[in-house]
Design a protein around this motif. Structure first.
Motif, short mmCIF file in Angstrom:
data_model
loop_
_atom_site.label_atom_id
_atom_site.label_comp_id
_atom_site.label_asym_id
_atom_site.label_seq_id
_atom_site.Cartn_x
_atom_site.Cartn_y
_atom_site.Cartn_z
N VAL A 4 -7.53 1.87 -5.00
CA VAL A 4 -8.60 1.21 -4.23
C VAL A 4 -8.93 -0.16 -4.82
O VAL A 4 -9.14 -1.13 -4.08
N CYS A 42 1.19 4.12 -2.95
CA CYS A 42 0.95 5.55 -2.66
C CYS A 42 2.12 6.38 -3.17
O CYS A 42 1.92 7.47 -3.74
N MET A 65 -6.49 -2.71 -3.71
CA MET A 65 -6.70 -3.10 -2.32
C MET A 65 -7.89 -4.07 -2.19
O MET A 65 -7.83 -5.06 -1.47
N VAL A 66 -8.97 -3.76 -2.91
CA VAL A 66 -10.17 -4.62 -2.87
C VAL A 66 -9.86 -5.99 -3.43
O VAL A 66 -10.36 -7.02 -2.95
N PHE A 121 -6.42 7.27 -7.89
CA PHE A 121 -6.91 6.84 -6.58
C PHE A 121 -7.81 5.61 -6.72
O PHE A 121 -7.73 4.67 -5.92
N ILE A 122 -8.66 5.60 -7.75
CA ILE A 122 -9.57 4.47 -7.95
C ILE A 122 -8.78 3.19 -8.24
O ILE A 122 -9.10 2.11 -7.73
N PHE A 129 0.84 -1.20 0.00
CA PHE A 129 0.00 0.00 0.00
C PHE A 129 0.88 1.26 0.00
O PHE A 129 0.62 2.22 -0.74
N GLY A 185 -13.80 -0.29 -11.18
CA GLY A 185 -12.94 0.84 -10.85
C GLY A 185 -12.59 1.67 -12.06
O GLY A 185 -12.66 2.91 -12.02
#
Length: 307
Positions: A292, A9, A295-296, A288-289, A5, A237
């Motif tokens: 995410v 970033c 991560m999902v 950003f999407i 993560f 996404g």
């Protein structure tokens, strides 16, 4: 997981830097002089030149870019050349309406798309399959502005069920524009869900489950649906970013007070600070999407490991 993560970033920063350069270059390549537009048709050259100097448009582009980035780092998005208000305050007024529209459009596309895709896969080769795919192809082929006008004509003008345009916070005002926005994505989602389902149904563990006597319903919803959902979530996404871009057309058709309509107004008068801020904002959403979604991905399937 936390290490991955953190790396993702950090990877966002150079991407945003490249996007900021491209957005700055794109905006300044647009034809037209914002100083002349602000001064008006009757202004003389001296007035236009004075205004250009005041806006900093007479400086070399690298200097303008560094000045812009310096302000951006401090959270200053600049002043709108059209309204003379801060761009940040302008975006705040229009951000939530666009998000409402995008999330509602995504809800339509996910529900309709996954339903039609799953039906087409489960009943492959039957009339349900052909009907679902015919609907999805129709959804891809129909332009959003035409679908929006058709929906207004039918549900607002003839039937009188829903408002024609505008947004004051009522739920009924959200239905037509969100459906118009989500229709194209729903068609794409249906075809992608069908492909993912068919791939999963060809796997050996599906044949094994059937050979063990597991009921077809259990095979579909416990084994096939869960695994087919992983690539579909990736598509969700990516398509959310597409919805934000598509909101430009829908917000114009339905007079929706969001970012897309604001961008059209900014392009018309070459409002450089607004255009740069909007391009950066849309790009940030895409990045950003994707973060995410990654991560999902790991949350849905714990077997996935990131090094």
């Amino acid at each position: 997981m936390l290490k991955y993560f953190f790396k993702r970033c950090m990877a966002i920063l150079p991407v945003l830097f490249v996007v900021s350069v491209l957005a700055f270059a794109f905006v300044h390549l647009l034809p037209g002089d914002p100083a002349r537009m602000m001064a008006g048709d009757d202004a003389d050259e001296a007035t236009i030149e004075m205004l250009r100097t005041e806006l900093g448009l007479d400086r070399p582009l690298p200097v303008q870019y560094l000045t812009y980035m310096g302000k951006l780092v401090r959270g200053d998005l600049g002043i709108s050349l059209r309204t003379n208000l801060t761009v940040f305050d302008e975006l705040k007024l229009r951000y939530l309406p666009t998000m409402y529209l995008a999330f509602a459009g995504m809800a339509w596309s996910v529900v309709i798309g996954i339903f039609f895709g799953a039906v087409a896969a489960i009943y492959s080769g039957k009339w349900q399959d052909y009907t679902a795919m015919m609907v999805s192809v129709s959804g891809i082929s129909v332009p959003q502005f035409w679908l929006g006008l058709l929906a207004i004509q039918l549900f607002s003008v003839h039937l009188g069920w829903l408002p024609v345009a505008g947004y004051t916070g009522k739920f009924s005002e959200l239905i037509l524009p969100s459906f118009t926005l989500g229709a194209t994505v729903a068609a794409i989602m249906a075809r992608f869900t069908l492909s993912a389902f068919l791939d999963v149904l060809g796997e050996e563990y599906i044949s094994t489950a059937r050979a063990k006597g597991v009921t077809e319903t259990l095979v579909m919803w416990k084994h096939a649906f869960r695994n087919a959902l992983i690539p579909v979530i990736t598509m969700v996404g990516l398509q959310f970013g597409f919805l934000l871009g598509g909101s430009v057309v829908v917000e114009t058709v339905f007079a929706w007070p969001g970012l897309g309509r604001y961008m059209i107004e900014a392009v018309a008068v070459r409002d450089y600070p607004v255009l740069q801020a909007l391009l950066l904002l849309y790009s940030f959403h895409f990045v950003f999407i994707n973060l995410v979604v990654d991560m999902v991905y790991a949350l849905i399937n714990p077997e996935i490991r990131y090094e």
